[in-house]
Scaffold this motif. Structure first.
Motif, mmCIF file in Angstrom:
data_model
loop_
_atom_site.group_PDB
_atom_site.id
_atom_site.type_symbol
_atom_site.label_atom_id
_atom_site.label_comp_id
_atom_site.label_asym_id
_atom_site.label_seq_id
_atom_site.Cartn_x
_atom_site.Cartn_y
_atom_site.Cartn_z
ATOM 1 N N LYS A 67 -1.661 7.976 9.896
ATOM 2 C CA LYS A 67 -2.627 8.105 10.989
ATOM 3 C C LYS A 67 -2.385 7.034 12.065
ATOM 4 O O LYS A 67 -2.479 7.306 13.244
ATOM 5 N N ASP A 68 -2.122 5.816 11.625
ATOM 6 C CA ASP A 68 -1.900 4.708 12.561
ATOM 7 C C ASP A 68 -0.995 3.681 11.875
ATOM 8 O O ASP A 68 -1.469 2.835 11.120
ATOM 9 N N LEU A 69 0.276 3.769 12.162
ATOM 10 C CA LEU A 69 1.266 2.944 11.460
ATOM 11 C C LEU A 69 1.082 1.462 11.757
ATOM 12 O O LEU A 69 1.198 0.626 10.860
ATOM 13 N N THR A 70 0.764 1.129 12.995
ATOM 14 C CA THR A 70 0.608 -0.283 13.357
ATOM 15 C C THR A 70 -0.622 -0.891 12.689
ATOM 16 O O THR A 70 -0.555 -1.979 12.113
ATOM 17 N N LYS A 71 -1.739 -0.191 12.754
ATOM 18 C CA LYS A 71 -2.998 -0.700 12.199
ATOM 19 C C LYS A 71 -2.917 -0.870 10.686
ATOM 20 O O LYS A 71 -3.460 -1.820 10.122
ATOM 21 N N HIS A 72 -2.263 0.066 10.014
ATOM 22 C CA HIS A 72 -2.266 0.072 8.545
ATOM 23 C C HIS A 72 -0.893 -0.265 7.949
ATOM 24 O O HIS A 72 -0.605 0.110 6.809
ATOM 25 N N SER A 73 -0.072 -0.986 8.694
ATOM 26 C CA SER A 73 1.286 -1.275 8.214
ATOM 27 C C SER A 73 1.304 -2.212 7.012
ATOM 28 O O SER A 73 2.318 -2.294 6.301
ATOM 29 N N ASP A 74 0.199 -2.916 6.745
ATOM 30 C CA ASP A 74 0.188 -3.834 5.599
ATOM 31 C C ASP A 74 -0.184 -3.137 4.295
ATOM 32 O O ASP A 74 0.102 -3.657 3.209
ATOM 33 N N LEU A 75 -0.786 -1.948 4.362
ATOM 34 C CA LEU A 75 -1.311 -1.321 3.142
ATOM 35 C C LEU A 75 -0.242 -0.918 2.128
ATOM 36 O O LEU A 75 -0.454 -1.093 0.920
ATOM 37 N N PRO A 76 0.901 -0.364 2.531
ATOM 38 C CA PRO A 76 1.910 -0.039 1.518
ATOM 39 C C PRO A 76 2.421 -1.253 0.747
ATOM 40 O O PRO A 76 3.013 -1.116 -0.332
ATOM 41 N N PHE A 77 2.197 -2.451 1.295
ATOM 42 C CA PHE A 77 2.613 -3.673 0.608
ATOM 43 C C PHE A 77 1.526 -4.179 -0.343
ATOM 44 O O PHE A 77 1.776 -5.110 -1.114
ATOM 45 N N ALA A 78 0.336 -3.562 -0.288
ATOM 46 C CA ALA A 78 -0.752 -3.938 -1.200
ATOM 47 C C ALA A 78 -0.589 -3.176 -2.506
ATOM 48 O O ALA A 78 -1.456 -2.405 -2.930
ATOM 49 N N SER A 79 0.545 -3.365 -3.138
ATOM 50 C CA SER A 79 0.877 -2.630 -4.360
ATOM 51 C C SER A 79 1.927 -3.395 -5.143
ATOM 52 O O SER A 79 2.797 -4.047 -4.559
ATOM 53 N N THR A 80 1.845 -3.311 -6.460
ATOM 54 C CA THR A 80 2.879 -3.905 -7.310
ATOM 55 C C THR A 80 4.024 -2.933 -7.555
ATOM 56 O O THR A 80 5.021 -3.306 -8.171
ATOM 57 N N LEU A 81 3.865 -1.684 -7.094
ATOM 58 C CA LEU A 81 4.830 -0.607 -7.370
ATOM 59 C C LEU A 81 5.034 -0.420 -8.872
ATOM 60 O O LEU A 81 6.121 -0.048 -9.322
ATOM 61 N N CYS A 82 3.965 -0.668 -9.649
ATOM 62 C CA CYS A 82 4.078 -0.547 -11.107
ATOM 63 C C CYS A 82 4.139 0.903 -11.562
ATOM 64 O O CYS A 82 4.564 1.198 -12.686
ATOM 65 N N GLY A 83 3.695 1.832 -10.706
ATOM 66 C CA GLY A 83 3.774 3.248 -11.045
ATOM 67 C C GLY A 83 2.600 3.782 -11.838
ATOM 68 O O GLY A 83 2.563 4.962 -12.177
ATOM 69 N N SER A 84 1.619 2.932 -12.139
ATOM 70 C CA SER A 84 0.456 3.394 -12.908
ATOM 71 C C SER A 84 -0.315 4.474 -12.160
ATOM 72 O O SER A 84 -0.850 5.402 -12.756
ATOM 73 N N CYS A 85 -0.348 4.373 -10.824
ATOM 74 C CA CYS A 85 -1.041 5.373 -10.007
ATOM 75 C C CYS A 85 -0.400 6.751 -10.174
ATOM 76 O O CYS A 85 -1.089 7.769 -10.312
#
Length: 455
Positions: free
Chosen positions: A338-356
């Protein structure tokens, strides 16, 4: 503020963070127990994933089919390209029917479109009737979770909130008393409402009907008592046939709260005599997301919240830290679209553990999509100089075995022999809450080479 800064604010109250973490993990454990009792659980997930993929591949045809069948049932269908158009359509329906009081059941789409403030600015009273939604509405907050909107509130906080807004007596957070008082308060709103707005969990293309899932019956109360029913749905909520509902209903409640099924799975197919039923189908960026091959599967989401309940980042940072309608792992995929600049930090709020991805009932590859968004963001969004410099240095070290070996030896020596205040400084955020493990003299590579010599 960035997600990390918002999370830091949430983490100031350690006891509340611990409680929030345990409460959501308890729901995750209920999900596991419930899923393990279902024979063929993985088959159900495979079927649901395949059905959703089929819908996304033929979305135009299913939408036309749904509209035609809904109109045959006497339902008025509206199309909205974005949030603004959605809000205007809903308002125009209410104006035409002279509605001044609205009761609304849980709908993340209307949250996404900011419908409540829009209608209130136009002189219409809107009351959220889901208990959790009503709590956050009274607190003038947004939901922090898509299934448990007030999970960030303790029962004692709700007690104080109800005293202020509903005139209740102090009860030391007695859930039974607070629930009964909320029921009395909402019952009056139901009886006086002119219109009801609901969300849509599933829209069935071959019948033109919709299904709304609740545990409180509030969607039914609103829709059956009011003369006007407006159902607001994202265009991705379609399933092809009514027989497919059995698959999704078994997955949804178990994934969301560990229940075998929601208390009410309400089917709305046509308006009752003397009433009106409207369905507003909303795009608001969905076709754009559909056009992104790497992120298309995010539209399969059935809004169960399982990825949030299991995510170690969400559980300890709170939903409000994401500053998005849909928080957590799935929201961190949808929001940058929806807004790449505004929410560019959210994909980094993850451990990428794969539990999701492991718990997703429709098998969305959530952690892989988060990683792909990171790749896009690093290329398209300017990064801080410090971050770019650190990553470049790390890249060179990791690409050179000799440099990597030297860096490892240096780090082990410093961690083992340097004074504690050097290691546990402001640069070591991990050290604020935990001690680092004991440092050994050798690493795996040294151990392996010695072992090879002995053999």
């Amino acid at each position: 503020m960035a997600h990390a800064d918002e999370a830091a604010l949430f983490n100031k109250d350690e006891s509340k963070v611990d409680w929030h973490d345990k409460a959501l993990w308890f729901v995750r454990q209920k999900r596991d127990k419930s899923a393990h009792k279902v024979k063929g659980w993985e088959t159900l997930r495979d079927l649901a994933s395949a059905i959703k993929a089929n819908v996304m591949s033929n979305l135009d045809n299913y939408l036309v089919q749904f509209e035609e069948n809904a109109q045959k049932n006497g339902v008025t269908v509206h199309w909205a390209a974005d949030a603004e158009e959605h809000n205007k359509i809903v308002h125009s329906i209410l104006q035409q029917t002279n509605v001044k009081k609205v009761v609304k059941s849980k709908s993340m789409l209307t949250e996404e479109c900011h419908l409540n403030p829009y209608l209130e600015a136009n002189g219409i009273e809107v009351v959220d009737t889901d208990l959790g939604e009503r709590i956050v509405q009274l607190a003038k907050e947004v939901p922090s979770h898509i299934v448990l909107p007030a999970i960030h509130k303790t029962k004692e906080e709700v007690d104080v909130l109800f005293q202020k807004h509903l005139g209740t007596k102090p009860s030391n957070g007695d859930p039974q008393y607070l629930t009964n008082e909320a029921r009395k308060h909402l019952r009056d709103k139901f009886l006086k409402a002119d219109a009801a707005i609901t969300g849509v969990n599933f829209a069935v293309a071959d019948t033109g009907g919709i299904v709304v899932c609740t545990n409180e019956g509030n969607a039914d109360m609103g829709a059956h008592l009011a003369k006007v029913h407006i159902a607001c749905m994202g265009m991705e909520k379609l399933i092809p046939q009514e027989k497919h509902l059995g698959i999704f209903l078994r997955l949804l409640a178990r994934s969301a709260t560990g229940q075998p099924i929601t208390t009410y799975s309400s089917h709305f197919n046509k308006p009752a005599p003397g009433t009106e039923m409207h369905i507003v189908i909303v795009d608001n960026g969905r076709t754009e997301q559909l056009n992104r091959e790497d992120f298309r599967a995010s539209l399969h989401c059935i809004r169960c919240g399982a990825c949030m309940n299991t995510c170690p980042i969400y559980r300890r940072s709170g939903g409000h830290s994401y500053k998005a309608t849909i928080p957590g792992p799935i929201g961190s995929i949808l929001s940058p679209g929806k807004d790449l600049t505004k929410h560019s930090d959210l994909p980094f709020a993850s451990t990428l553990c794969g539990s999701c991805s492991d718990v997703c009932p429709v098998k969305i590859n959530i952690h892989e999509q988060l990683y792909k968004w990171r790749q896009v963001i690093v290329k398209d969004v300017p990064q801080p100089v410090v971050k770019k410099t650190v990553l470049k240095i790390a890249g060179r070290v990791l690409a050179n075995s000799k440099m990597y070996g030297f860096a490892g030896k240096s780090a082990r020596f410093i961690l083992k022999h340097a004074p504690r205040f050097v290691t546990y400084s402001k640069f070591n955020a991990w050290g604020e809450a935990r001690d680092l493990p004991e440092v050994k003299d050798d690493n795996f590579d040294t151990w392996y080479k010695k072992r090879q010599k002995h053999e």
